[in-house]
Design a protein around this motif. Structure first.
Motif, PDB file in Angstrom:
ATOM      1  N   ARG A   1       8.717   6.303  -2.522  1.00 40.99           N
ATOM      2  CA  ARG A   1       9.877   5.499  -2.168  1.00 40.99           C
ATOM      3  C   ARG A   1       9.751   4.954  -0.744  1.00 40.99           C
ATOM      4  O   ARG A   1      10.091   3.802  -0.482  1.00 40.99           O
ATOM      5  N   LEU A   2       9.233   5.750   0.166  1.00 41.61           N
ATOM      6  CA  LEU A   2       9.006   5.280   1.539  1.00 41.61           C
ATOM      7  C   LEU A   2       7.998   4.131   1.553  1.00 41.61           C
ATOM      8  O   LEU A   2       8.114   3.197   2.343  1.00 41.61           O
ATOM      9  N   LEU A   3       7.015   4.214   0.655  1.00 42.73           N
ATOM     10  CA  LEU A   3       5.988   3.170   0.558  1.00 42.73           C
ATOM     11  C   LEU A   3       6.464   1.958  -0.242  1.00 42.73           C
ATOM     12  O   LEU A   3       5.742   0.979  -0.382  1.00 42.73           O
ATOM     13  N   TYR A   4       7.692   2.065  -0.799  1.00 39.13           N
ATOM     14  CA  TYR A   4       8.253   1.004  -1.639  1.00 39.13           C
ATOM     15  C   TYR A   4       7.372   0.710  -2.854  1.00 39.13           C
ATOM     16  O   TYR A   4       7.229  -0.431  -3.269  1.00 39.13           O
ATOM     17  N   LEU A   5       6.779   1.755  -3.406  1.00 38.28           N
ATOM     18  CA  LEU A   5       6.057   1.604  -4.669  1.00 38.28           C
ATOM     19  C   LEU A   5       7.016   1.803  -5.839  1.00 38.28           C
ATOM     20  O   LEU A   5       6.664   1.560  -6.982  1.00 38.28           O
ATOM     21  N   THR A   6       8.213   2.302  -5.556  1.00 36.63           N
ATOM     22  CA  THR A   6       9.274   2.420  -6.539  1.00 36.63           C
ATOM     23  C   THR A   6      10.608   2.439  -5.811  1.00 36.63           C
ATOM     24  O   THR A   6      10.682   2.833  -4.653  1.00 36.63           O
ATOM     25  N   LYS A   7      11.650   1.983  -6.508  1.00 33.33           N
ATOM     26  CA  LYS A   7      12.993   2.062  -5.931  1.00 33.33           C
ATOM     27  C   LYS A   7      13.832   3.064  -6.705  1.00 33.33           C
ATOM     28  O   LYS A   7      15.006   3.252  -6.416  1.00 33.33           O
ATOM     29  N   ASN A   8      13.242   3.699  -7.706  1.00 33.01           N
ATOM     30  CA  ASN A   8      13.991   4.587  -8.587  1.00 33.01           C
ATOM     31  C   ASN A   8      14.116   6.003  -8.037  1.00 33.01           C
ATOM     32  O   ASN A   8      13.323   6.435  -7.198  1.00 33.01           O
ATOM     33  N   GLU A   9      15.112   6.737  -8.562  1.00 35.07           N
ATOM     34  CA  GLU A   9      15.312   8.147  -8.235  1.00 35.07           C
ATOM     35  C   GLU A   9      14.836   9.039  -9.380  1.00 35.07           C
ATOM     36  O   GLU A   9      14.402  10.159  -9.171  1.00 35.07           O
TER      37      GLU A   9
ATOM     38  N   LYS B   1      11.225   7.303 -14.458  1.00 38.71           N
ATOM     39  CA  LYS B   1      11.095   5.903 -14.058  1.00 38.71           C
ATOM     40  C   LYS B   1      10.073   5.744 -12.937  1.00 38.71           C
ATOM     41  O   LYS B   1       9.300   4.784 -12.911  1.00 38.71           O
ATOM     42  N   ILE B   2      10.063   6.702 -12.004  1.00 41.87           N
ATOM     43  CA  ILE B   2       9.067   6.663 -10.927  1.00 41.87           C
ATOM     44  C   ILE B   2       7.669   6.762 -11.521  1.00 41.87           C
ATOM     45  O   ILE B   2       6.754   6.041 -11.128  1.00 41.87           O
ATOM     46  N   GLU B   3       7.530   7.652 -12.494  1.00 40.58           N
ATOM     47  CA  GLU B   3       6.243   7.809 -13.180  1.00 40.58           C
ATOM     48  C   GLU B   3       5.795   6.485 -13.796  1.00 40.58           C
ATOM     49  O   GLU B   3       4.638   6.073 -13.647  1.00 40.58           O
ATOM     50  N   GLN B   4       6.715   5.806 -14.457  1.00 39.25           N
ATOM     51  CA  GLN B   4       6.377   4.524 -15.095  1.00 39.25           C
ATOM     52  C   GLN B   4       6.035   3.459 -14.060  1.00 39.25           C
ATOM     53  O   GLN B   4       5.085   2.695 -14.227  1.00 39.25           O
ATOM     54  N   ASP B   5       6.807   3.421 -12.970  1.00 37.73           N
ATOM     55  CA  ASP B   5       6.539   2.457 -11.904  1.00 37.73           C
ATOM     56  C   ASP B   5       5.138   2.662 -11.322  1.00 37.73           C
ATOM     57  O   ASP B   5       4.386   1.704 -11.124  1.00 37.73           O
ATOM     58  N   LEU B   6       4.799   3.915 -11.055  1.00 29.68           N
ATOM     59  CA  LEU B   6       3.501   4.200 -10.435  1.00 29.68           C
ATOM     60  C   LEU B   6       2.353   3.896 -11.388  1.00 29.68           C
ATOM     61  O   LEU B   6       1.281   3.475 -10.968  1.00 29.68           O
TER      62      LEU B   6
ATOM     63  N   TRP C   1      -4.676   7.947 -10.541  1.00 32.16           N
ATOM     64  CA  TRP C   1      -3.405   8.617 -10.850  1.00 32.16           C
ATOM     65  C   TRP C   1      -3.373  10.066 -10.389  1.00 32.16           C
ATOM     66  O   TRP C   1      -2.449  10.495  -9.716  1.00 32.16           O
ATOM     67  N   ILE C   2      -4.368  10.832 -10.786  1.00 34.03           N
ATOM     68  CA  ILE C   2      -4.368  12.250 -10.430  1.00 34.03           C
ATOM     69  C   ILE C   2      -4.632  12.428  -8.942  1.00 34.03           C
ATOM     70  O   ILE C   2      -3.985  13.244  -8.278  1.00 34.03           O
TER      71      ILE C   2
END
Length: 216
Positions: free
Chosen positions: A154-162, A166-171, A180-181
């Motif tokens: 979130r700090l890197l703005y790679l996702t805006k989700n909590e 959803k974060i997993e899908q965004d990444l 990934w790993i």
DNA sequence: CTCCCGATAT
DNA sequence: ATATCAGGAG
């Protein structure tokens, strides 16, 4: 310093991965100590809201005292609560370890399953733990969203989700599959040494030029 | 959403 | 005193 863009461009993501790979290990080695797949599963269950350093202290003795799944399945609940006490949430964790050991023996012939659907059916195993197993044991490309990955992504703005899913899908959309790993392992290292939740050391951060949240 | 929960750093 | 640590279940 000039503020890094918040946009998710291929260039910025490529730079982030490049810096991570240059700064941190590119080995698929997690920080929890284990000898067998079920030991990593149990160590990961114990790692909820606890440092992996403490988990390793506990499992060093635990896996000697209970060397097999059968030993765990037939263990005394109160005794195991004391054995894992210092990891916190000890009542839930002890109950889950004993239950999970039995489930592995009954449902999976004592083997740790590789499918996400099977893993999350085990006691004490949620999506995060399941993905740790899939990545580290079966080398299935998978994103592990733990507290560090959530905070730093979130700090890197790679996702805006909590929401972790959803974060997993965004990444997964953004990061190259082969990263990934590694991303997870490297971000944990980064989160413990530099981007510490309490007080991030932005002055020492190698991601200064690509992090929109940089405070330097 | 709440609850589970000890150890450590600040 | 409070935030945080490789979260999961009801």
């Amino acid at each position: 310093m000039k503020r890094a863009s918040k946009r998710i461009t291929k260039e910025r993501v490529h730079k982030i991965c490049g810096i991570l790979n240059q700064t941190y290990s590119t080995e698929y080695k997690c920080y929890l100590n284990y000898e067998t797949p079920w030991q990593l599963l149990f160590a990961t269950i114990l790692s909820a809201q606890c440092t992996d350093e403490r988990v390793n202290q506990v499992t060093e003795k635990l896996f000697v005292k209970y060397p097999t799944l059968e030993a765990f399945a037939h263990a005394d609940l109160k005794e195991m609560e004391q054995d894992i006490y210092s990891t916190g949430f000890y009542k839930n964790k002890a109950k889950n370890l004993i239950l999970c050991a039995g489930q592995l023996l009954e449902r999976h012939q004592g083997q740790v399953p590789d499918r996400l659907e099977d893993l999350v059916q085990l006691a004490g195993v949620g999506r995060k733990t399941a993905n740790v197993i899939r990545g580290n044991i079966f080398h299935e490309p998978s994103i592990v969203v733990d507290t560090h990955v959530k905070r730093i992504s979130r700090l890197l703005y790679l996702t805006k989700n909590e929401d972790p899913v959803k974060i997993e899908q965004d990444l997964m959309k953004v990061l190259p599959r082969e990263q990934w790993i590694l991303y997870n392992i490297q971000i944990i290292t980064h989160g413990r040494s530099i981007c510490i939740a309490r007080r991030p050391k932005c002055g020492e951060c190698p991601l200064q030029t690509v992090c929109p949240s940089c405070e330097v």
